[in-house]
Design an enzyme around this catalytic site. Structure first.
Site, PDB file in Angstrom:
ATOM      1  CD  GLN A 182      -2.802   1.453   2.232  1.00  0.00           C
ATOM      2  OE1 GLN A 182      -2.248   1.819   3.263  1.00  0.00           O
ATOM      3  NE2 GLN A 182      -4.109   1.324   2.135  1.00  0.00           N
TER       4      GLN A 182
ATOM      5  CE1 TYR B 197      -3.104   9.495   7.366  1.00  0.00           C
ATOM      6  CE2 TYR B 197      -4.252   7.569   6.521  1.00  0.00           C
ATOM      7  CZ  TYR B 197      -3.709   8.271   7.582  1.00  0.00           C
ATOM      8  OH  TYR B 197      -3.790   7.768   8.858  1.00  0.00           O
TER       9      TYR B 197
ATOM     10  NE  ARG C 197      -8.328   0.845   3.178  1.00  0.00           N
ATOM     11  CZ  ARG C 197      -8.009   0.772   4.461  1.00  0.00           C
ATOM     12  NH1 ARG C 197      -7.074   1.552   4.961  1.00  0.00           N
ATOM     13  NH2 ARG C 197      -8.611  -0.090   5.258  1.00  0.00           N
TER      14      ARG C 197
ATOM     15  N   GLY D  77      -9.516  -6.398   9.157  1.00  0.00           N
ATOM     16  CA  GLY D  77      -8.385  -5.762   9.808  1.00  0.00           C
ATOM     17  C   GLY D  77      -8.104  -6.349  11.167  1.00  0.00           C
ATOM     18  NE  ARG D  78     -10.007  -2.096  15.678  1.00  0.00           N
ATOM     19  CZ  ARG D  78     -10.152  -1.381  16.789  1.00  0.00           C
ATOM     20  NH1 ARG D  78     -10.614  -1.949  17.882  1.00  0.00           N
ATOM     21  NH2 ARG D  78      -9.832  -0.108  16.799  1.00  0.00           N
TER      22      ARG D  78
END
Length: 363
Positions: free
Chosen positions: A100, A181, A228, A318-319
C-alpha cells in the site's frame, strides 16, 4: 458446498484462492533508524499468508509522506531490501502481497518531516487530528499548500515507489486514497480549496488520483493495481459537501485506469457502518466496473452474505487478522476467534503482533 467467500477469484493474471483480504494495518514496528521493515515484520505477514491477498500496512513513498513513527518506507535501498525479506516469506507460504503506497499529506508533524518542515497539503488547512511522534501523540502541524509546479515531483515519487515495490517482490500495489491522507485531501472539498487544475470542480479534484494511477499502471499491469477510497469517513478530520458526486467521479477514474479492484471503506473508518443522509453504497457499488473490495467492521456472517449477494467480490478484515493469523481457516470452520489486544496495536515488539496462537496451538 462452500460459501463463495472461500472460493477463488481471478483478477487479471492473479488468482486469489479465497476472497478474504488482509486489510492494510499500521502497526509501527519498522526499525526506528531508517523506517526499514525487519525480520519480525516478515514473520507477521508470513503467518497470515493464507489470506486470498495481503495488503501491506501503509508504506510512505518519501520522507515527506510520513505521519507516524516507525511506519515503513519504500524509497530507500535499505527499505527495499527489508521488504524483499517480507515478500519472500509470504511467497514461501504460498501467499500474495500488495504494497500500500502512502503519502500522509497534512496528517503529520514537523518532528517527522525532513528538516522540521511543514507537512504538505492541497491547501494550508490544518487537520484536527493526532499523529504519533517520537514523544507520543501530538496535534497535526499546520501544513503548507503544494505549488502546482511541485505536483509532478509527487507523481514521480509514487512511480518510483511502485518501481521499488516491484524490485522488492510485491505482486502489485494499492494506492492509499482514503482516510484523510494526501490523495483523499485532494478529492474532498473540505480540504481542497485550490483554484488551479487540481481544485474546484470534481474533475479537477480527481485529477491527481488519475495521474498517480497512470504512473502506477506504467510500472505494474493495471490489474495489479488497486485503490482504497473512504467516501463517507470523517477519519483525520475529513469532509465533503457532496460525497456521492465526488466519489462517483473517483470510481470513474479507477474504472478508466482498468484497475484490479476498488477498495471501499463502507461508513466511518473503524467506527461505524452508518452512512450520512443521501449516501448510498449500492449506487457506488454498481458504478465499480472492476472487483469490489468491501471493508469496515465485517464478521463471518455479513461477509458471507455480501459475497453471496454480489454486494462485494472480496472482503477485507483488519482487527480480526491482527488477532487471528489463520483467520481464513477459522472463518471456514466457524471456529472461535482470538480477541484483539488494542494496547499492542501500535508499536512494541512480538507481543500482540506475532504471538497470537493459530487454531492448533490454541487447542
Amino acid at each position: 458446498m462452500p460459501s463463495k467467500l472461500f472460493t477463488p477469484l481471478t483478477i487479471g493474471t492473479l488468482t486469489l484462492p479465497n476472497r478474504i483480504v488482509m486489510a492494510p494495518l499500521t502497526r509501527n514496528r519498522a526499525n526506528p533508524d531508517g523506517d526499514v521493515p525487519n525480520d519480525l515484520i516478515a514473520k507477521y505477514y508470513a503467518q497470515r499468508a493464507s489470506a486470498g491477498l495481503i495488503i501491506s500496512e501503509g508504506t510512505q513513498i518519501s520522507p515527506e509522506g510520513k505521519g507516524y513513527i516507525q511506519t515503513p518506507g519504500i524509497y530507500s535501498p535499505e527499505q527495499v531490501e527489508g521488504w524483499k525479506k517480507v515478500t519472500a516469506a509470504v511467497h514461501a507460504k504460498g501467499g500474495r502481497i500488495f504494497a500500500q503506497l502512502w503519502h500522509v499529506g497534512r496528517v503529520s508533524h514537523t518532528s517527522l518531516q525532513p528538516n522540521g518542515q511543514a507537512p504538505l497539503a492541497p491547501s494550508a488547512i490544518t487537520a484536527k487530528t493526532k499523529v504519533f511522534t517520537p514523544t507520543g501523540f501530538a496535534d497535526a502541524s499546520p501544513p503548507r499548500a503544494l505549488e502546482t509546479s511541485e505536483i509532478p515531483r509527487i507523481i514521480a515519487e509514487y512511480r518510483k515507489a511502485a518501481e521499488n515495490a516491484k524490485t522488492a517482490g510485491f505482486d502489485g500495489v494499492e494506492l492509499h486514497g482514503a482516510n484523510g491522507y494526501l490523495i483523499d485531501q485532494f478529492l474532498r472539498d473540505g480540504s481542497n480549496k485550490r483554484t488551479d487544475a487540481y481544485g474546484g470542480s470534481v474533475e479537477n479534484r480527481t485529477r491527481l488520483l488519475a495521474e498517480v494511477l497512470a504512473a502506477l499502471t506504467s510500472v505494474f499491469p493495471a490489474t495489479r493495481v488497486g485503490v482504497r477510497l473512504s467516501p463517507f469517513s470523517k477519519f483525520s478530520d475529513m469532509s465533503d459537501s457532496d460525497p456521492m458526486t465526488t466519489f462517483s467521479a473517483a470510481i470513474a477514474r479507477a474504472n478508466d485506469a482498468g484497475l484490479g479492484y476498488v477498495h471501499v471503506i463502507e461508513g466511518d473508518t473503524g467506527a461505524s457502518r452508518d452512512l450520512p443522509a443521501g449516501a448510498d453504497l449500492r449506487t457506488l457499488r454498481k458504478l465499480v466496473k472492476v472487483a469490489y473490495l468491501a471493508n469496515n467492521i465485517y464478521d463471518r456472517e455479513n461477509a458471507i452474505e455480501a459475497v453471496e449477494t454480489g454486494a462485494a467480490d472480496l472482503i477485507a478484515f483488519g482487527r480480526l487478522f491482527i488477532a487471528n493469523p489463520d483467520l481464513v481457516e477459522r472463518l471456514a470452520r466457524n471456529a472461535p476467534l482470538n480477541e484483539p489486544q488494542p494496547a499492542t496495536f501500535y508499536g512494541g515488539g512480538a507481543e500482540g503482533y506475532t504471538d497470537y496462537p493459530a487454531l492448533e496451538e490454541a487447542a
